[in-house]
Design an enzyme around this catalytic site. Structure first.
Site, PDB file in Angstrom:
ATOM      1  N   LYS A  68     -19.256   2.311   4.177  1.00  6.95           N
ATOM      2  CA  LYS A  68     -18.669   2.872   5.402  1.00  6.95           C
ATOM      3  C   LYS A  68     -17.193   3.204   5.156  1.00  6.95           C
ATOM      4  O   LYS A  68     -16.665   2.908   4.076  1.00  6.95           O
ATOM      5  CB  LYS A  68     -18.829   1.883   6.557  1.00  6.95           C
ATOM      6  CG  LYS A  68     -18.129   0.555   6.350  1.00  6.95           C
ATOM      7  CD  LYS A  68     -18.402  -0.389   7.500  1.00  6.95           C
ATOM      8  CE  LYS A  68     -17.626  -1.685   7.335  1.00  6.95           C
ATOM      9  NZ  LYS A  68     -17.647  -2.511   8.532  1.00  6.95           N
TER      10      LYS A  68
ATOM     11  N   TYR B  37      16.139   3.674   4.489  1.00 10.41           N
ATOM     12  CA  TYR B  37      16.192   3.651   5.959  1.00 10.41           C
ATOM     13  C   TYR B  37      16.457   2.250   6.487  1.00 10.41           C
ATOM     14  O   TYR B  37      15.904   1.265   5.990  1.00 10.41           O
ATOM     15  CB  TYR B  37      14.863   4.132   6.543  1.00 10.41           C
ATOM     16  CG  TYR B  37      14.680   5.628   6.487  1.00 10.41           C
ATOM     17  CD1 TYR B  37      15.578   6.493   7.116  1.00 10.41           C
ATOM     18  CD2 TYR B  37      13.592   6.172   5.820  1.00 10.41           C
ATOM     19  CE1 TYR B  37      15.389   7.865   7.063  1.00 10.41           C
ATOM     20  CE2 TYR B  37      13.395   7.539   5.767  1.00 10.41           C
ATOM     21  CZ  TYR B  37      14.305   8.388   6.392  1.00 10.41           C
ATOM     22  OH  TYR B  37      14.119   9.739   6.341  1.00 10.41           O
TER      23      TYR B  37
END
Ligand SMILES: Cc1ncc(COP(=O)(O)O)c(C=O)c1O
Length: 361
Positions: free
Chosen positions: A42, A261
């Site tokens: 899956k 950042y």
């Protein structure tokens, strides 16, 4: 193996080692001799491309996917192996399509039972009755399991009925819920004649009493360990996904200067910093912390500061490195489990996210 056009816009690359998939399937069979193997593919084969994986895992006995659409795509690709849809169907149309395409369904709740019993299917389907033994996700309650089984068994729309359940804590061998779940499942299947399935990867490797007739490995097929106290290598598993990029800059940072950042990393001493062309836009985890290992030229380096959309910074102090060098984010040289551990997540998520940027199906 196919990769999507989006992968051509990136310097970062995901490649797959199909021998590792075969090796890991062999390990499943060694851990659970005599059992049938339902390979869980899956979420686009845990990020590895569902169709790639289904082709490579030809030796598996059955496949499991979560959604009807995944099963339909498998059939459209020419896959003729038994396929089970773990979420089952939501409508008459889906159920009829299961019947037409010979797709097996989980039944985990009353709406599905009602729909199945009142349908007029062109061909009966195989049904896996999912019992909730304590995970409290999908599954019928212990007290209703017997009556569900009886009604399914006697329906002309049902070919064969299997019984299944799923562990909540199989990765934690000492967890008392494991035994409780197993005991509950044993009680439910007592006196019932049906193929049974309970074991995911962790249970395959550490809870042999839960193997029954069919095991359902997922993460171990892809070469990751579900355990905190054993590495994939310890378990004889090999990485299937190789996630790499390139070094695109090298510069000197002075003590007191911040990187990236938020300026969350401030150098305590002068250091050599490298910039690698990979970021969260390429499937690298944004939550990876300073210190997360990155592999370059036979050396382990460490991530510095925040992960950006298309770059990360690493500590190259004392390392030998040149612009253009290959950098391994995870794969053979560095386990995805190590990266997951410093990113407050699990390998399942990292593999799915990285793969999503490279494999459409
Ligand atoms: C019902 C079911 N069985 C088996 C698996 C495979 O689990 P694992 O990847 O831990 O082996 C999953 C995965 O989530 C699942 O949902």
């Amino acid at each position: 193996m196919n990769d999507s056009p989006a992968s051509h816009w990136r310097r970062a690359r995901v490649t797959l080692n199909s021998n590792a998939l075969s090796n890991n399937l062999k390990r499943v069979r060694e851990f659970s001799p005599g059992c049938q193997v339902m390979a869980v593919i899956k979420a686009n084969g845990y990020g590895h491309g569902m169709l790639n994986v289904s082709t490579q895992l030809d030796d598996a006995d059955l496949f499991a996917v979560a959604m009807p659409e995944e099963a339909f795509a498998l059939r459209a690709s020419g896959c003729t192996k038994p396929v089970l849809v773990l979420h089952g169907f939501c409508s008459d149309e889906e159920l009829e399509k299961f019947s037409r395409l010979n797709i097996s369904t989980v039944v985990h709740q009353s709406c599905q039972l009602d729909l199945l019993l009142k349908s007029e299917l062109s061909k009966p389907v195989d049904v896996w009755l999912k019992v909730d033994t304590g995970m409290h996700r999908l599954g019928v309650s212990l007290e209703h399991a017997d009556s569900y089984f009886g009604r399914l068994r006697h329906s002309a729309n049902v070919e064969k009925v299997y019984m299944m359940s799923h562990f909540a804590n199989a990765d934690d061998k000492g967890n008392s819920l494991n035994n409780n779940q197993l005991e509950s499942f044993l009680n439910v299947i007592n006196g019932i004649e049906a193929g049974c399935s309970m074991a995911n990867s962790a249970a395959i490797m550490r809870l042999p009493k839960s193997h029954f007739e069919i095991v359902r490995p997922g993460i171990m097929l892809y070469g990751s360990s579900p355990f905190l106290d054993a590495s994939a290598a310890d378990l004889g598993l090999q990485a299937v996904m190789q996630f790499e990029s390139q070094l695109i800059d090298i510069k000197q940072i002075k003590a007191g200067e911040a990187i990236g950042y938020g300026s969350i990393f401030v150098a305590e001493k002068d250091l050599t910093m490298g910039v690698v062309a990979v970021g969260y836009g390429d499937g690298y985890p944004r939550h990876a912390k300073t210190g997360t290992p990155v592999w370059l030229n036979e050396q382990r380096c460490e991530l510095l500061g925040r992960v950006s959309m298309d770059s990360i910074s690493i500590d190259l102090t004392g390392a030998s490195a040149s612009i253009g060098d290959r950098v391994v984010l995870w794969g053979n040289e560095l386990s995805v489990d190590e990266v997951a551990a410093t990113s407050e997540t699990i390998a399942y998520e990292l593999l799915c996210n990285a793969g999503a940027a490279y494999f459409s199906a």
